[in-house]
Design a protein around this motif. Structure first.
Motif, PDB file in Angstrom:
ATOM      1  N   ALA A   1     -27.399 -27.692  41.103  1.00  0.00           N
ATOM      2  CA  ALA A   1     -26.689 -26.583  41.745  1.00  0.00           C
ATOM      3  C   ALA A   1     -26.403 -25.510  40.703  1.00  0.00           C
ATOM      4  N   GLU A   2     -26.109 -24.326  41.197  1.00  0.00           N
ATOM      5  CA  GLU A   2     -25.795 -23.182  40.348  1.00  0.00           C
ATOM      6  C   GLU A   2     -24.340 -22.758  40.560  1.00  0.00           C
ATOM      7  N   ILE A   3     -23.626 -22.525  39.470  1.00  0.00           N
ATOM      8  CA  ILE A   3     -22.273 -21.972  39.534  1.00  0.00           C
ATOM      9  C   ILE A   3     -22.388 -20.507  39.963  1.00  0.00           C
ATOM     10  N   LYS A   4     -21.571 -20.095  40.922  1.00  0.00           N
ATOM     11  CA  LYS A   4     -21.581 -18.727  41.434  1.00  0.00           C
ATOM     12  C   LYS A   4     -20.140 -18.211  41.557  1.00  0.00           C
ATOM     13  N   SER A   5     -19.995 -16.907  41.473  1.00  0.00           N
ATOM     14  CA  SER A   5     -18.767 -16.191  41.846  1.00  0.00           C
ATOM     15  C   SER A   5     -17.501 -16.674  41.157  1.00  0.00           C
ATOM     16  N   MET A   6     -17.602 -17.000  39.880  1.00  0.00           N
ATOM     17  CA  MET A   6     -16.393 -17.333  39.115  1.00  0.00           C
ATOM     18  C   MET A   6     -15.637 -16.029  38.869  1.00  0.00           C
ATOM     19  N   ARG A   7     -14.381 -16.010  39.291  1.00  0.00           N
ATOM     20  CA  ARG A   7     -13.581 -14.795  39.156  1.00  0.00           C
ATOM     21  C   ARG A   7     -12.104 -15.164  39.102  1.00  0.00           C
ATOM     22  N   THR A   8     -11.376 -14.541  38.185  1.00  0.00           N
ATOM     23  CA  THR A   8      -9.921 -14.668  38.122  1.00  0.00           C
ATOM     24  C   THR A   8      -9.321 -13.303  38.399  1.00  0.00           C
ATOM     25  N   ASP A   9      -8.290 -13.264  39.228  1.00  0.00           N
ATOM     26  CA  ASP A   9      -7.583 -12.013  39.473  1.00  0.00           C
ATOM     27  C   ASP A   9      -7.091 -11.474  38.130  1.00  0.00           C
ATOM     28  N   PRO A  10      -7.267 -10.180  37.863  1.00  0.00           N
ATOM     29  CA  PRO A  10      -6.851  -9.617  36.570  1.00  0.00           C
ATOM     30  C   PRO A  10      -5.378  -9.858  36.228  1.00  0.00           C
ATOM     31  N   ASN A  11      -4.531 -10.015  37.230  1.00  0.00           N
ATOM     32  CA  ASN A  11      -3.112 -10.287  36.975  1.00  0.00           C
ATOM     33  C   ASN A  11      -2.854 -11.721  36.515  1.00  0.00           C
TER      34      ASN A  11
ATOM     35  N   GLN B   1     -26.554 -33.835  39.795  1.00  0.00           N
ATOM     36  CA  GLN B   1     -26.751 -34.324  38.435  1.00  0.00           C
ATOM     37  C   GLN B   1     -26.748 -33.214  37.398  1.00  0.00           C
ATOM     38  N   ARG B   2     -26.874 -31.966  37.843  1.00  0.00           N
ATOM     39  CA  ARG B   2     -26.932 -30.842  36.904  1.00  0.00           C
ATOM     40  C   ARG B   2     -26.304 -29.620  37.540  1.00  0.00           C
ATOM     41  N   LEU B   3     -25.570 -28.852  36.711  1.00  0.00           N
ATOM     42  CA  LEU B   3     -25.057 -27.538  37.087  1.00  0.00           C
ATOM     43  C   LEU B   3     -25.623 -26.530  36.108  1.00  0.00           C
ATOM     44  N   SER B   4     -26.067 -25.398  36.619  1.00  0.00           N
ATOM     45  CA  SER B   4     -26.580 -24.319  35.787  1.00  0.00           C
ATOM     46  C   SER B   4     -25.922 -23.024  36.213  1.00  0.00           C
TER      47      SER B   4
ATOM     48  N   GLU C   1     -36.975 -14.321  32.949  1.00  0.00           N
ATOM     49  CA  GLU C   1     -36.398 -13.719  31.743  1.00  0.00           C
ATOM     50  C   GLU C   1     -35.946 -12.303  32.067  1.00  0.00           C
ATOM     51  N   ASP C   2     -34.766 -11.938  31.554  1.00  0.00           N
ATOM     52  CA  ASP C   2     -34.183 -10.636  31.833  1.00  0.00           C
ATOM     53  C   ASP C   2     -33.248 -10.309  30.671  1.00  0.00           C
ATOM     54  N   PRO C   3     -33.360  -9.126  30.073  1.00  0.00           N
ATOM     55  CA  PRO C   3     -32.481  -8.811  28.948  1.00  0.00           C
ATOM     56  C   PRO C   3     -31.004  -8.723  29.337  1.00  0.00           C
ATOM     57  N   TYR C   4     -30.709  -8.704  30.623  1.00  0.00           N
ATOM     58  CA  TYR C   4     -29.335  -8.631  31.101  1.00  0.00           C
ATOM     59  C   TYR C   4     -28.785  -9.998  31.519  1.00  0.00           C
ATOM     60  N   SER C   5     -29.542 -11.062  31.259  1.00  0.00           N
ATOM     61  CA  SER C   5     -29.128 -12.403  31.677  1.00  0.00           C
ATOM     62  C   SER C   5     -29.274 -13.409  30.554  1.00  0.00           C
ATOM     63  N   VAL C   6     -28.349 -14.362  30.548  1.00  0.00           N
ATOM     64  CA  VAL C   6     -28.503 -15.603  29.797  1.00  0.00           C
ATOM     65  C   VAL C   6     -28.261 -16.733  30.771  1.00  0.00           C
ATOM     66  N   PHE C   7     -28.833 -17.882  30.461  1.00  0.00           N
ATOM     67  CA  PHE C   7     -28.781 -19.019  31.350  1.00  0.00           C
ATOM     68  C   PHE C   7     -28.183 -20.208  30.606  1.00  0.00           C
ATOM     69  N   MET C   8     -27.385 -20.976  31.318  1.00  0.00           N
ATOM     70  CA  MET C   8     -26.721 -22.131  30.735  1.00  0.00           C
ATOM     71  C   MET C   8     -26.807 -23.292  31.717  1.00  0.00           C
ATOM     72  N   THR C   9     -26.757 -24.507  31.188  1.00  0.00           N
ATOM     73  CA  THR C   9     -26.845 -25.687  32.036  1.00  0.00           C
ATOM     74  C   THR C   9     -26.036 -26.825  31.434  1.00  0.00           C
TER      75      THR C   9
ATOM     76  N   PRO D   1     -34.603 -19.789  32.003  1.00  0.00           N
ATOM     77  CA  PRO D   1     -34.299 -19.462  33.402  1.00  0.00           C
ATOM     78  C   PRO D   1     -34.618 -20.654  34.314  1.00  0.00           C
ATOM     79  N   PHE D   2     -33.860 -20.807  35.367  1.00  0.00           N
ATOM     80  CA  PHE D   2     -34.038 -21.905  36.320  1.00  0.00           C
ATOM     81  C   PHE D   2     -34.187 -21.323  37.712  1.00  0.00           C
ATOM     82  N   GLY D   3     -34.580 -22.147  38.655  1.00  0.00           N
ATOM     83  CA  GLY D   3     -34.733 -21.691  40.035  1.00  0.00           C
ATOM     84  C   GLY D   3     -35.682 -20.511  40.115  1.00  0.00           C
TER      85      GLY D   3
END
Length: 151
Positions: A71-81, A105-108, A140-148, A134-136
């Motif tokens: 699975a892929e982690i999506k939409s991680m966000r904390t309210d600025p306050n 078994q894996r998160l990316s 490759e994109d200069p604006y992205s890094v990938f982690m797993t 890159p997965f899925g």
């Protein structure tokens, strides 16, 4: 703090996700932005969670199944306050446990390489995520890094 599965119908989460999408605009071109909108997050393969305290939305996060084990982690966000209060850490820990419970078994994840995203990368590193190819459907994109991370 209470973390719960969310149906993405509340006005608070719509506003938070709108801010999340706008936050990427100065940092990457449209073709390099991979955040999901409300409709994308409402899909059955997405497990979306929100963190609350006293009826106040603190943050959110999700994972999107890519297949039976990954699975892929999506939409991680904390309210600025509520930054630097452990919200993102609690949500990420919750996502990892929910993914394990779902038999994954894996998160990316995909995030940005720019300084703006350094706190997010540091959080993921602290939870054992390592840089990967890159997965899925990503390329490759200069604006992205990938982690797993294995679960």
């Amino acid at each position: 703090m209470q973390i719960k599965r969310d149906d993405l119908h509340g006005p608070e989460i719509a506003a938070m996700l709108e801010a999340h999408l706008k936050d990427f605009e100065p940092h990457s071109p449209p073709e390099s932005r991979h955040a999901l909108d409300l409709d994308g997050l409402r899909r059955p393969e997405v497990h979306f969670y929100t963190a609350w305290e006293d009826n106040e939305l603190l943050g959110c996060g999700a994972f999107k199944r890519l297949d039976d084990t990954h699975a892929e982690i999506k939409s991680m966000r904390t309210d600025p306050n509520h930054l630097r209060k452990g919200v993102a850490r609690a949500i990420l820990a919750h996502l990892i446990e929910e993914a394990r419970a779902a038999g994954l078994q894996r998160l990316s994840l995909e995030t940005g390489p720019m300084a703006h995203f350094a706190p997010a990368r540091a959080l993921y590193e602290a939870f054992g995520f390592t840089y990967c190819e890159p997965f899925g459907s990503y390329r490759e994109d200069p604006y992205s890094v990938f982690m797993t991370r294995r679960l």
